[in-house]
Design a protein around this motif. Sequence first.
Motif, PDB file in Angstrom:
ATOM      1  N   GLY A   1       0.789  -1.230   0.000  1.00 56.45           N
ATOM      2  CA  GLY A   1       0.000   0.000   0.000  1.00 56.45           C
ATOM      3  C   GLY A   1       0.817   1.274   0.000  1.00 56.45           C
ATOM      4  O   GLY A   1       0.269   2.360   0.231  1.00 56.45           O
ATOM      5  N   LEU A   2       2.122   1.187  -0.286  1.00 54.68           N
ATOM      6  CA  LEU A   2       2.965   2.378  -0.188  1.00 54.68           C
ATOM      7  C   LEU A   2       2.581   3.440  -1.211  1.00 54.68           C
ATOM      8  O   LEU A   2       2.545   4.634  -0.890  1.00 54.68           O
ATOM      9  N   ASP A   3       2.288   3.031  -2.446  1.00 57.07           N
ATOM     10  CA  ASP A   3       1.915   4.027  -3.465  1.00 57.07           C
ATOM     11  C   ASP A   3       0.679   4.801  -3.031  1.00 57.07           C
ATOM     12  O   ASP A   3       0.648   6.036  -3.090  1.00 57.07           O
ATOM     13  N   THR A   4      -0.334   4.094  -2.577  1.00 56.96           N
ATOM     14  CA  THR A   4      -1.578   4.746  -2.185  1.00 56.96           C
ATOM     15  C   THR A   4      -1.369   5.651  -0.986  1.00 56.96           C
ATOM     16  O   THR A   4      -1.880   6.780  -0.946  1.00 56.96           O
ATOM     17  N   ALA A   5      -0.612   5.187  -0.004  1.00 62.38           N
ATOM     18  CA  ALA A   5      -0.341   6.011   1.178  1.00 62.38           C
ATOM     19  C   ALA A   5       0.399   7.287   0.787  1.00 62.38           C
ATOM     20  O   ALA A   5       0.067   8.388   1.244  1.00 62.38           O
ATOM     21  N   GLU A   6       1.411   7.157  -0.046  1.00 63.93           N
ATOM     22  CA  GLU A   6       2.167   8.337  -0.472  1.00 63.93           C
ATOM     23  C   GLU A   6       1.302   9.286  -1.293  1.00 63.93           C
ATOM     24  O   GLU A   6       1.428  10.516  -1.173  1.00 63.93           O
TER      25      GLU A   6
END
Length: 378
Positions: free
Chosen positions: A17-22
């Motif tokens: 989920g790093l892309d979405t969080a960023e």
Amino acid sequence: MTTLFQRTPEAWRELGGLDTAEEIAQQPALWRELARLLDSQRAALADFLGDVLSTPEARIILTGAGSSAYAGEIIADEINAAWPCQVRAISTTSLLTHPALYLRRERPTLVISFARSGNSPESTAAVQLVRDVVPHARFLNITCNADGDLARQGAGDKFTYNLLMPAASCDRGFAMTSSFTCMLLAALSVLDPDFQTAQIEMLAQLGERALAGWSAPVAQLGAQKVARVVYLGSGPLESLAKEAALKILELTGGEVLSVANSALGFRHGPKAMVNRETLVLMFRSSDPVARRYEGDLLAELQRDQIAAACLTIGAGGNFSIDAPAWADAWLAPLWLLMAQQYALHQSALLQLRPDNPFASGTVNRVVQGVTIYRHDAF
């Protein structure tokens, strides 16, 4: 140690989920970049629009599909009230199936398309349909992808203006987050006669405060399992509720069912879905009359004690920030920051991968499987 919505970046990477969080976190910075971009194109945009907004017989169509359609819905009434022209939000999915209901050859027409990638088959087909039916129609494409089909379709055409969003707004993740708020603010800025660049700067400051202040309580709320989520909003915020509900549905892979409604409309049947596994979240309007209606429903739901919880987002709510009493359409991106975070945490709770919650490919980031059928000229 750096944290992002109560987890380290490495933890988000492991959760998928790093892309979405960023992309949720970057929005205030992108809004500032958008303001600079709009300033640099202000004269060119004014020249392209000409007098269409002040022409009573002109039609302005705000269009897109899914989240992109909701962006148009949020701002349509606000812009319609500000100008003599007729402004309507009509999704590409409705334009393509029933064009005779919406298009008139004799009416000056401006189509404003919202598109993250610009590669959805409905996006380009809707533009081509209007070209075929309405002579001298004009097209303002608000898109995040300079290489998308929509932007390339209009390149070099004197009747088309491609308004490109900051490059980082073309979300890598499945769900539209920064793309949505940037396109929404771009359209408001171009069409609102009272727009000042300082308004976006103030919104960015408020967004930074909201992201920091809400991070822990939203993470705590998102760690609690629910079966259903209801988002409620009045006026333009009803369409914001649709976008917030869609984020839950998308990022949980459909495992958490979600609906959206207006505060007054909810009693007319949809309230029947509320049970002890239902979270109700209400966006609070800046309009004092609307807030009284919303308050009555909130009190009723709390008195009934049939939901797991009933919480509010907006000035004076459970998730609040000291914001100016702007029109609801302008405050919508701020309140959406809470809903985006909540959907992200629910996705992680269900051990899905927020950047791609549909690993099977049954639902895709860019819609697939659409056959476009021609309409004879009418």
